[in-house]
Design a protein around this motif. Structure first.
Motif, PDB file in Angstrom:
ATOM      1  N   THR A 392       0.810  -1.219   0.000  1.00 46.41           N
ATOM      2  CA  THR A 392       0.000   0.000   0.000  1.00 46.41           C
ATOM      3  C   THR A 392       0.842   1.268   0.000  1.00 46.41           C
ATOM      4  N   ASN A 393       2.111   1.133   0.424  1.00 47.13           N
ATOM      5  CA  ASN A 393       3.002   2.288   0.575  1.00 47.13           C
ATOM      6  C   ASN A 393       2.506   3.257   1.647  1.00 47.13           C
ATOM      7  N   TYR A 394       1.752   2.742   2.609  1.00 40.82           N
ATOM      8  CA  TYR A 394       1.272   3.561   3.718  1.00 40.82           C
ATOM      9  C   TYR A 394       1.664   2.876   5.024  1.00 40.82           C
ATOM     10  N   SER A 395       2.230   3.668   5.932  1.00 42.60           N
ATOM     11  CA  SER A 395       2.538   3.156   7.258  1.00 42.60           C
ATOM     12  C   SER A 395       1.309   3.283   8.151  1.00 42.60           C
ATOM     13  N   GLU A 396       1.372   2.670   9.306  1.00 41.61           N
ATOM     14  CA  GLU A 396       0.246   2.711  10.237  1.00 41.61           C
ATOM     15  C   GLU A 396      -0.035   4.134  10.704  1.00 41.61           C
ATOM     16  N   ASP A 397       0.997   4.918  10.901  1.00 45.67           N
ATOM     17  CA  ASP A 397       0.809   6.299  11.353  1.00 45.67           C
ATOM     18  C   ASP A 397       0.099   7.144  10.306  1.00 45.67           C
ATOM     19  N   GLN A 398       0.350   6.872   9.037  1.00 45.48           N
ATOM     20  CA  GLN A 398      -0.297   7.639   7.977  1.00 45.48           C
ATOM     21  C   GLN A 398      -1.787   7.332   7.855  1.00 45.48           C
ATOM     22  N   LEU A 399      -2.217   6.208   8.378  1.00 42.20           N
ATOM     23  CA  LEU A 399      -3.614   5.801   8.247  1.00 42.20           C
ATOM     24  C   LEU A 399      -4.468   6.191   9.445  1.00 42.20           C
ATOM     25  N   LEU A 400      -3.856   6.608  10.532  1.00 39.18           N
ATOM     26  CA  LEU A 400      -4.599   6.787  11.775  1.00 39.18           C
ATOM     27  C   LEU A 400      -5.652   7.882  11.679  1.00 39.18           C
ATOM     28  N   GLU A 401      -5.339   8.996  11.044  1.00 39.62           N
ATOM     29  CA  GLU A 401      -6.314  10.096  10.959  1.00 39.62           C
ATOM     30  C   GLU A 401      -7.570   9.655  10.223  1.00 39.62           C
ATOM     31  N   CYS A 402      -7.393   9.054   9.071  1.00 31.04           N
ATOM     32  CA  CYS A 402      -8.548   8.584   8.303  1.00 31.04           C
ATOM     33  C   CYS A 402      -9.252   7.448   9.028  1.00 31.04           C
ATOM     34  N   SER A 403      -8.502   6.593   9.694  1.00 31.69           N
ATOM     35  CA  SER A 403      -9.104   5.456  10.377  1.00 31.69           C
ATOM     36  C   SER A 403      -9.970   5.904  11.546  1.00 31.69           C
ATOM     37  N   ARG A 404      -9.562   6.939  12.270  1.00 27.31           N
ATOM     38  CA  ARG A 404     -10.380   7.432  13.382  1.00 27.31           C
ATOM     39  C   ARG A 404     -11.731   7.950  12.899  1.00 27.31           C
ATOM     40  N   MET A 405     -11.724   8.626  11.760  1.00 23.44           N
ATOM     41  CA  MET A 405     -12.986   9.115  11.201  1.00 23.44           C
ATOM     42  C   MET A 405     -13.885   7.961  10.774  1.00 23.44           C
ATOM     43  N   MET A 406     -13.274   6.909  10.265  1.00 19.82           N
ATOM     44  CA  MET A 406     -14.056   5.737   9.882  1.00 19.82           C
ATOM     45  C   MET A 406     -14.697   5.065  11.093  1.00 19.82           C
ATOM     46  N   VAL A 407     -13.983   5.056  12.214  1.00 17.82           N
ATOM     47  CA  VAL A 407     -14.554   4.481  13.428  1.00 17.82           C
ATOM     48  C   VAL A 407     -15.784   5.286  13.875  1.00 17.82           C
ATOM     49  N   GLU A 408     -15.734   6.584  13.739  1.00 24.06           N
ATOM     50  CA  GLU A 408     -16.880   7.423  14.084  1.00 24.06           C
ATOM     51  C   GLU A 408     -18.078   7.130  13.182  1.00 24.06           C
ATOM     52  N   PHE A 409     -17.823   6.978  11.872  1.00 21.41           N
ATOM     53  CA  PHE A 409     -18.917   6.658  10.949  1.00 21.41           C
ATOM     54  C   PHE A 409     -19.501   5.287  11.259  1.00 21.41           C
ATOM     55  N   HIS A 410     -18.622   4.352  11.624  1.00 17.91           N
ATOM     56  CA  HIS A 410     -19.075   3.008  11.985  1.00 17.91           C
ATOM     57  C   HIS A 410     -19.965   3.053  13.226  1.00 17.91           C
ATOM     58  N   GLN A 411     -19.623   3.888  14.155  1.00 15.74           N
ATOM     59  CA  GLN A 411     -20.385   3.985  15.392  1.00 15.74           C
ATOM     60  C   GLN A 411     -21.771   4.611  15.168  1.00 15.74           C
ATOM     61  N   LYS A 412     -21.861   5.595  14.268  1.00 12.00           N
ATOM     62  CA  LYS A 412     -23.114   6.329  14.056  1.00 12.00           C
ATOM     63  C   LYS A 412     -23.926   5.808  12.875  1.00 12.00           C
ATOM     64  N   ALA A 413     -23.477   4.721  12.251  1.00 12.49           N
ATOM     65  CA  ALA A 413     -24.107   4.277  11.005  1.00 12.49           C
ATOM     66  C   ALA A 413     -25.576   3.916  11.178  1.00 12.49           C
ATOM     67  N   GLY A 414     -25.953   3.320  12.280  1.00 16.42           N
ATOM     68  CA  GLY A 414     -27.331   2.881  12.463  1.00 16.42           C
ATOM     69  C   GLY A 414     -28.279   3.955  12.932  1.00 16.42           C
ATOM     70  N   HIS A 415     -27.771   5.152  13.110  1.00 16.61           N
ATOM     71  CA  HIS A 415     -28.595   6.244  13.630  1.00 16.61           C
ATOM     72  C   HIS A 415     -28.782   7.314  12.554  1.00 16.61           C
ATOM     73  N   GLY A 416     -29.839   8.076  12.668  1.00 14.60           N
ATOM     74  CA  GLY A 416     -30.102   9.138  11.711  1.00 14.60           C
ATOM     75  C   GLY A 416     -30.969   8.667  10.562  1.00 14.60           C
ATOM     76  N   LYS A 417     -31.046   9.503   9.527  1.00 14.70           N
ATOM     77  CA  LYS A 417     -31.917   9.206   8.388  1.00 14.70           C
ATOM     78  C   LYS A 417     -31.184   8.486   7.256  1.00 14.70           C
ATOM     79  N   LEU A 418     -29.900   8.705   7.111  1.00 13.82           N
ATOM     80  CA  LEU A 418     -29.133   8.115   6.003  1.00 13.82           C
ATOM     81  C   LEU A 418     -28.557   6.781   6.459  1.00 13.82           C
ATOM     82  N   THR A 419     -29.329   5.747   6.309  1.00 14.52           N
ATOM     83  CA  THR A 419     -28.941   4.420   6.820  1.00 14.52           C
ATOM     84  C   THR A 419     -28.907   3.358   5.722  1.00 14.52           C
ATOM     85  N   ALA A 420     -28.786   3.770   4.478  1.00 15.99           N
ATOM     86  CA  ALA A 420     -28.821   2.802   3.377  1.00 15.99           C
ATOM     87  C   ALA A 420     -27.669   1.798   3.487  1.00 15.99           C
ATOM     88  N   VAL A 421     -26.476   2.268   3.788  1.00  7.96           N
ATOM     89  CA  VAL A 421     -25.308   1.378   3.887  1.00  7.96           C
ATOM     90  C   VAL A 421     -25.467   0.441   5.068  1.00  7.96           C
TER      91      VAL A 421
END
Length: 445
Positions: A392-421
């Motif tokens: 991937t040419n990406y180290s673990e440190d380079q992925l942490l910022e994007c990964s934290r945001m993904m964890v937030e989306f994963h946590q809130k996915a079942g809530h709200g109006k946009l739940t198609a995914v």
């Protein structure tokens, strides 16, 4: 006495040897007769019995014998060296006695400090002249080099070990993940590395500007999220390929970054973008009437075809762009993932499609972060293999910022109006990936 070149060694017969044979010495004079040449004949020390084993050195004794010689009994030169000017000068220049030289050459105890001392004057270049006599003990000590100390030996060993270690350290080769597909012509093993190298070089050219909404006067981020969430449902209902969904979102963002659109035409842009993506990716393409029907007949056939011409003209018919999907396939293969990890990775990256703020990340980074986040969530700890990092040419440190945001989306996915995914990945067809526990521990790092 016959003399042939007094300076040539081995050419003069010893007078003492002749005396032993009883040969008369009449007619041979010493002292006054030799005063004209101001020198005396030298003997050949090699012919003398009892000479020390070093031919270039003789034992120092008195320069004058106990019984002085006379005309009839000349003095014996056995064990003596004639006094010459050069020999006298060398003796004068000697700064210390021979016994001091020998004691100075003794080895110091192990671990004590040694200082380099210059050679004594008796061993200087002037002293090593042919006419200079050196004591045998001094000769031995001068040729005995001092032994190295323990610290020096350890230093030398450490240097040798470091050199061996540096030779052993070689660049780690990239693990081969394509050998299993060597007989699969669709895997294009011979060109796959070049293909993905090209994708990495051109992925920035196929991205939309991350803040293009600022140039739109009638639509906003929320409207875009609603459109993408609806298209995910349409994609699922038509059972289209995954590549089609990612290309549809890419076409929408690139078009809106170049063309302003009014609010009532935004859904038309969405269905037309999906039509173009189907023509590029699918084998069986949905007909225009199906898309009009799914949009509740809000648009006519002519409007769809007109928008299609406008989109391809604005994008200059460039539909072949690297999306996160192409990188997902490669990175999942490098991570040696199973079906469960694959479904969770796609669930996380599809959640990012709805979020406008994720446009700031390039497609390859999104894909790598999704694989890393899903892998860590399933294992319960941070995990990023060496093979994944190299491919991937990406180290673990380079992925942490994007990964934290993904964890937030994963946590809130079942809530709200946009739940198609969330609803899509809550089915058994997709392994109920939406029910998995988010990797909350990534938020703490």
């Amino acid at each position: 006495m016959d003399r042939v070149g007094g300076n040539h060694r081995g050419m003069v017969e010893s007078t003492s040897a002749r005396d032993c044979k009883g040969v008369p010495m009449e007619g041979v004079k010493f002292g006054a007769d030799m005063g004209n040449n101001n020198r005396r004949a030298l003997k050949d020390i090699r012919n003398i019995v009892g000479v020390p084993p070093y031919p270039c050195a003789v034992i120092k004794k008195g320069l004058q014998d106990k019984s002085a010689g006379n005309d009839k009994n000349p003095p014996s030169f056995v064990g003596r060296r004639p006094m010459t000017r050069r020999f006298a000068a060398s003796l004068t220049n000697q700064s210390q006695p021979c016994h001091q030289i020998s004691s100075a050459r003794r080895l110091q105890p192990i671990g004590s400090e040694r200082q380099k001392k210059p050679l004594p004057s008796a061993l200087s270049s002037r002293a090593l002249d042919a006419s200079t006599a050196i004591d045998v003990d001094d000769f031995k000590s001068a040729n005995d080099l001092p032994l190295p100390m323990v610290e020096e030996m350890e230093e030398l060993d450490n240097c040798e070990l470091k050199e061996v270690e540096m030779e052993d350290l070689q660049e780690e080769p990239i693990p081969d993940i394509d050998s299993c597909d060597s007989k699969n012509p669709l895997a294009v093993v011979e060109y796959v590395e070049d293909i993905y190298s090209f994708f990495r070089q051109t992925e920035d050219l196929g991205r939309a500007c991350p803040n293009y909404i600022a140039n739109q006067f009638d639509i906003n981020e929320k409207m875009r999220a609603i459109l993408i969430d609806w298209l995910i449902e349409v994609h699922y209902k038509f059972e289209l390929m995954d590549e089609t969904l990612f290309l549809t979102v890419n076409i929408i963002d690139r078009f809106l970054a170049r063309q302003t659109v009014v609010r009532k035409k935004l859904q038309l842009v969405g269905v037309t973008a999906m039509l173009l993506a189907c023509k590029y990716e699918e084998v069986s393409v949905p007909v225009v009437e199906d898309l009009i029907l799914i949009s509740d007949r809000a648009y006519t056939r002519e409007e769809v075809l007109e928008m299609e011409r406008l989109i391809v003209k604005t994008l200059r018919f460039n539909m072949s762009v690297p999306t996160p999907y192409v990188f997902m396939r490669r990175f999942l293969k490098a991570a040696d993932s199973d079906k469960k990890q694959e479904l969770l990775s796609f669930y996380i990256v599809e959640l990012c499609l709805v979020e406008y703020q994720m446009l700031k990340f390039c497609p390859s980074l999104l894909a790598a972060a999704a694989v890393y986040t899903a892998q860590s969530a399933l294992k319960g700890f941070k995990h990023w293999s060496r093979a994944s990092e190299l491919h991937t040419n990406y180290s673990e440190d380079q992925l942490l910022e994007c990964s934290r945001m993904m964890v937030e989306f994963h946590q809130k996915a079942g809530h709200g109006k946009l739940t198609a995914v969330y609803r899509k990945y809550s089915t058994f067809k997709f392994g109920c990936a939406a029910k998995s526990e988010p990797a909350f521990f990534l938020m703490d790092t």
